[in-house]
Design a protein around this motif. Structure first.
Motif, PDB file in Angstrom:
ATOM      1  N   ASP A  64       0.815  -1.219   0.000  1.00  0.00           N
ATOM      2  CA  ASP A  64       0.000   0.000   0.000  1.00  0.00           C
ATOM      3  C   ASP A  64       0.854   1.276   0.000  1.00  0.00           C
ATOM      4  OD1 ASP A  64       0.932  -0.418   2.547  1.00  0.00           O
ATOM      5  OD2 ASP A  64      -0.953   0.058   3.550  1.00  0.00           O
ATOM      6  N   SER A  65       2.109   1.155  -0.434  1.00  0.00           N
ATOM      7  CA  SER A  65       2.969   2.335  -0.534  1.00  0.00           C
ATOM      8  C   SER A  65       2.669   3.102  -1.819  1.00  0.00           C
ATOM      9  CB  SER A  65       4.453   1.927  -0.519  1.00  0.00           C
ATOM     10  OG  SER A  65       4.831   1.419   0.745  1.00  0.00           O
ATOM     11  N   ASP A  66       2.685   4.425  -1.744  1.00  0.00           N
ATOM     12  CA  ASP A  66       2.491   5.266  -2.924  1.00  0.00           C
ATOM     13  C   ASP A  66       3.801   5.578  -3.620  1.00  0.00           C
ATOM     14  OD1 ASP A  66      -0.443   5.900  -2.565  1.00  0.00           O
ATOM     15  OD2 ASP A  66       0.354   6.645  -0.653  1.00  0.00           O
ATOM     16  N   MET A  67       4.890   5.553  -2.856  1.00  0.00           N
ATOM     17  CA  MET A  67       6.192   5.898  -3.419  1.00  0.00           C
ATOM     18  C   MET A  67       7.277   5.077  -2.730  1.00  0.00           C
ATOM     19  SD  MET A  67       7.999   9.674  -3.642  1.00  0.00           S
ATOM     20  CE  MET A  67       6.792  10.267  -4.842  1.00  0.00           C
ATOM     21  N   VAL A  68       8.233   4.604  -3.524  1.00  0.00           N
ATOM     22  CA  VAL A  68       9.414   3.915  -2.990  1.00  0.00           C
ATOM     23  C   VAL A  68      10.642   4.674  -3.449  1.00  0.00           C
ATOM     24  CG1 VAL A  68      10.801   1.806  -3.028  1.00  0.00           C
ATOM     25  CG2 VAL A  68       8.300   1.649  -2.928  1.00  0.00           C
ATOM     26  N   ILE A  69      11.482   5.061  -2.490  1.00  0.00           N
ATOM     27  CA  ILE A  69      12.715   5.802  -2.780  1.00  0.00           C
ATOM     28  C   ILE A  69      13.890   4.959  -2.321  1.00  0.00           C
ATOM     29  CG2 ILE A  69      14.038   7.904  -2.332  1.00  0.00           C
ATOM     30  CD1 ILE A  69      11.338   9.253  -1.590  1.00  0.00           C
TER      31      ILE A  69
END
Length: 445
Positions: A64-69
């Motif tokens: 459910d992550s919107d962004m992975v950095i």
């Protein structure tokens, strides 16, 4: 927004600090002690494990992550982490990389490696250096509004003509705004009566012409002079890109590289530059080649200590201005204290770029001031903004303390902000915002 950060080094910590107040942040790192430090110091969740492993990413909430950095110090780790995340989620992925070979591959193929955005430390650092070279006396420079607005930070020395003047006395420029004074690690929003003292760092925002005129005013003996002679020590990838970018701007820089094979390679790839094979710390060579005649010396060797030594040698020879690439964050203030004019930390540069990519859709551009004390942001104004359709003297009252409207562009033209200036929907506004006021300000704009 839920953000998953792989890597709890300086870059990862900086991003987590910038995002914690407005987003749900989870940080993954293999070092348990580092995970504990971030969990204790910030409002973030932490997971100890390998960010390239799917099980670790899933434990961190990948689904459910919107962004992975991915922000570790290893290019391949970051690419694998983002590729794994892209294959098993809908998250937007950002990979930090050092070497441009991966950037070229990514640029050549749409979403290569499954990565949505890629930021290159070495290239961004070189671009930051060349901007500073182009503005004498500045220690930081960032363009906004397609280059029609410039933000610059200057350190005020005892010899500066504006020392002990008020802002009203120092402000002799039609399209320039004194946005802030950094004094004793505190941000001061100046008014006309604020006195500028030696040791202050002054942040100005305005048209490039006015910012350049202000820079000339800080050093009258060099007013009107252009930077012509640039010497670069070190054929590292950063040194290579600085030389290339300066060559594209019409300079003929001198690049000094000790390794003969690397020097030959650079000579083939950089026809606009003069490549010299020598030890950068050889005083006899430096004197023979008249390095003292350089307007700027850039130290881009692979060692912080060597960069410091080269910078101090250049100063001893009489070079006016030195810039050094500093990889160790703790050294930056030390290097500037002992005489290096500008110390640039690549990790800070790339953290700023990644932070920019995480901003809201309204935010067009962002620059960090003193790493975390404030931001300069560019926002396109819509009809619902508290600034729209009202004079600045009226609308600024609806924004929190610590906000300064530095510049406006309208239909690609510069507009100087004054109290009776009415901001219109579609205008691009560049604001200085104290760190404590960032979230409230962006929500209202």
């Amino acid at each position: 927004m839920k953000v998953l950060i792989v890597g709890a080094g300086q870059v990862g910590e900086s991003i987590a600090r910038d995002l914690e107040s407005d987003h749900n942040v989870t940080v993954v790192d293999q070092r348990s002690e580092r995970s504990e430090e971030l969990a204790y110091g910030y409002d973030v969740l932490t997971v100890t494990g390998d960010g390239t492993e799917l099980s670790t990413l899933q434990e961190a909430g990948l689904a459910d992550s919107d962004m992975v950095i991915a922000s570790t110090d290893d290019d391949e780790t970051n690419i694998v982490a983002c590729s794994t995340a892209a294959a098993h989620s809908e998250a937007f992925t950002i990979a930090r990389i050092k070497h441009t070979k991966y950037l070229r591959t990514w640029d050549g193929v749409d979403r290569a490696f499954g990565i949505d955005d890629m930021v290159c430390t070495n290239l961004l650092t070189a671009q930051s250096i060349t901007r500073v070279v182009g503005l004498p006396a500045a220690i930081d420079v960032d363009p906004f509004a397609g280059g029609r607005v410039q933000m610059a930070e200057f350190e005020i020395s005892d010899a500066c003509p504006i020392v002990d003047q008020t802002v009203q006395e120092a402000d002799r420029y039609d399209s320039l705004t004194f946005a802030a004074v950094i004094r004793d690690d505190a941000v001061v929003i100046p008014d006309g009566a604020t006195t500028i003292a030696a040791g202050d760092r002054v942040v100005v925002i305005g048209s490039p012409e006015s910012v350049h005129s202000f820079a000339d005013g800080l050093e009258p003996s060099h007013a009107g002079d252009s930077v012509e002679e640039v010497a670069i020590f070190g054929g590292s990838e950063i040194g290579y890109h600085v030389t290339r970018l300066l060559g594209e701007r019409g300079f003929t820089p001198r690049l000094i590289e000790q390794d003969p094979d690397r020097a030959r390679e650079l000579a083939e790839e950089l026809p606009a530059a003069q490549i010299m094979e020598s030890d950068a710390t050889d005083m006899e060579f430096l004197e023979r080649e008249h390095i003292d005649e350089a307007d700027v010396v850039i130290a881009a060797l692979e060692s912080d200590e060597k960069n410091l030594l080269v910078s101090l040698l250049a100063k001893r020879l009489g070079v006016d201005r030195t810039l050094a690439v500093i990889d160790t964050p703790a050294y930056v203030e030390l290097f500037e204290a002992v005489g290096v004019d500008v110390a640039i930390n690549p990790r800070v540069v790339v953290a700023e770029e990644i932070t920019r990519l995480t901003q809201s859709e309204k935010t067009e551009n962002v620059a960090l001031i003193e790493s975390d004390k404030a931001e300069v942001i560019e926002i396109e104004i819509d009809a619902d903004s508290v600034l729209a359709g009202r004079p600045i003297r009226e609308s600024i009252a609806d924004l929190p303390d610590g906000v300064v409207i530095g510049a406006i562009t309208r239909n690609a033209s510069f507009v100087t902000p004054r109290g009776d200036t009415e901001i219109q929907p579609g205008d691009h506004v560049v604001l200085f915002v104290d760190a404590a006021a960032i979230n409230e300000t962006t929500n209202k704009l």
